[in-house]
Design a protein around this motif. Structure first.
Motif, PDB file in Angstrom:
ATOM      1  N   ILE A  80       0.842  -1.206   0.000  1.00 43.56           N
ATOM      2  CA  ILE A  80       0.000   0.000   0.000  1.00 43.56           C
ATOM      3  C   ILE A  80       0.874   1.252   0.000  1.00 43.56           C
ATOM      4  O   ILE A  80       0.619   2.207  -0.752  1.00 43.56           O
ATOM      5  CB  ILE A  80      -0.974  -0.011   1.195  1.00 43.56           C
ATOM      6  CG1 ILE A  80      -2.011  -1.122   1.020  1.00 43.56           C
ATOM      7  CG2 ILE A  80      -1.664   1.333   1.341  1.00 43.56           C
ATOM      8  CD1 ILE A  80      -2.880  -1.359   2.237  1.00 43.56           C
ATOM      9  N   ALA A 103      -8.160  -0.270   0.201  1.00 44.47           N
ATOM     10  CA  ALA A 103      -7.188  -1.300   0.587  1.00 44.47           C
ATOM     11  C   ALA A 103      -6.759  -1.110   2.039  1.00 44.47           C
ATOM     12  O   ALA A 103      -6.613  -2.090   2.787  1.00 44.47           O
ATOM     13  CB  ALA A 103      -5.974  -1.244  -0.331  1.00 44.47           C
ATOM     14  N   GLN A 109      -7.308  -3.662   5.103  1.00 46.24           N
ATOM     15  CA  GLN A 109      -6.194  -4.094   5.958  1.00 46.24           C
ATOM     16  C   GLN A 109      -6.584  -3.991   7.433  1.00 46.24           C
ATOM     17  O   GLN A 109      -6.288  -4.890   8.228  1.00 46.24           O
ATOM     18  CB  GLN A 109      -4.960  -3.245   5.679  1.00 46.24           C
ATOM     19  CG  GLN A 109      -3.791  -3.596   6.564  1.00 46.24           C
ATOM     20  CD  GLN A 109      -3.028  -2.372   7.014  1.00 46.24           C
ATOM     21  OE1 GLN A 109      -3.259  -1.270   6.542  1.00 46.24           O
ATOM     22  NE2 GLN A 109      -2.126  -2.580   7.934  1.00 46.24           N
ATOM     23  N   ILE A 124      -6.129  -7.701  -0.898  1.00 46.30           N
ATOM     24  CA  ILE A 124      -5.299  -6.490  -0.984  1.00 46.30           C
ATOM     25  C   ILE A 124      -4.101  -6.745  -1.892  1.00 46.30           C
ATOM     26  O   ILE A 124      -3.714  -5.884  -2.695  1.00 46.30           O
ATOM     27  CB  ILE A 124      -4.838  -6.038   0.417  1.00 46.30           C
ATOM     28  CG1 ILE A 124      -6.041  -5.676   1.280  1.00 46.30           C
ATOM     29  CG2 ILE A 124      -3.890  -4.847   0.304  1.00 46.30           C
ATOM     30  CD1 ILE A 124      -5.718  -5.514   2.748  1.00 46.30           C
ATOM     31  N   LEU A 175      -3.884  -5.999  -5.686  1.00 40.86           N
ATOM     32  CA  LEU A 175      -3.632  -4.671  -6.266  1.00 40.86           C
ATOM     33  C   LEU A 175      -2.567  -4.768  -7.364  1.00 40.86           C
ATOM     34  O   LEU A 175      -2.527  -3.939  -8.252  1.00 40.86           O
ATOM     35  CB  LEU A 175      -3.149  -3.680  -5.191  1.00 40.86           C
ATOM     36  CG  LEU A 175      -4.165  -3.204  -4.174  1.00 40.86           C
ATOM     37  CD1 LEU A 175      -3.481  -2.329  -3.115  1.00 40.86           C
ATOM     38  CD2 LEU A 175      -5.274  -2.435  -4.843  1.00 40.86           C
TER      39      LEU A 175
END
Length: 114
Positions: free
Chosen positions: A60, A77, A81, A103, A106
């Motif tokens: 991220i 995202a 998390q 996630i 991505l």
């Protein structure tokens, strides 16, 4: 006639209040230590979750630095998390692993813009 110290008006009330406050504080202390022990037992964070957590946080942050994804997608995202972290700390490791895997979908990070 000799009076006892406890025969005076007000002393008996103050003594009762002090006794009540002492019992209340002792009960509050015992409840807090019991609660802390319960949190330690139920708040276990599985090793698998910790490893995925590190990977997800890095992904991220790297996407944010590269600015290669829309902000709302990164925001979603990050919220996912947090849900995964909460699920893992509540012992729902399989659910947390699925959220972490979502996630990780991505994708790879594009080269950072300079």
């Amino acid at each position: 006639m000799k009076r006892s110290i406890f025969d005076w008006p007000g002393i008996r009330e103050k003594g009762t209040r002090a006794l009540f406050c002492g019992c209340f504080l002792a009960g509050a202390y015992l409840a807090s230590t019991t609660d802390a022990k319960t949190q330690v037992q139920t708040g276990h964070f599985a090793r698998e979750c910790a490893l995925k957590e590190i990977t997800v946080i890095t992904l991220i942050e790297d996407h944010g630095a590269a600015a290669d994804l829309p902000a709302d997608q990164l925001h979603n995202a990050a919220l996912m998390q947090l849900r995964a972290r909460s699920a893992c700390s509540e012992g729902r490791v399989h659910e947390a692993q699925a959220l972490y895997d979502n996630i990780l979908d991505l994708g790879p990070v594009a080269s950072a813009k300079r």
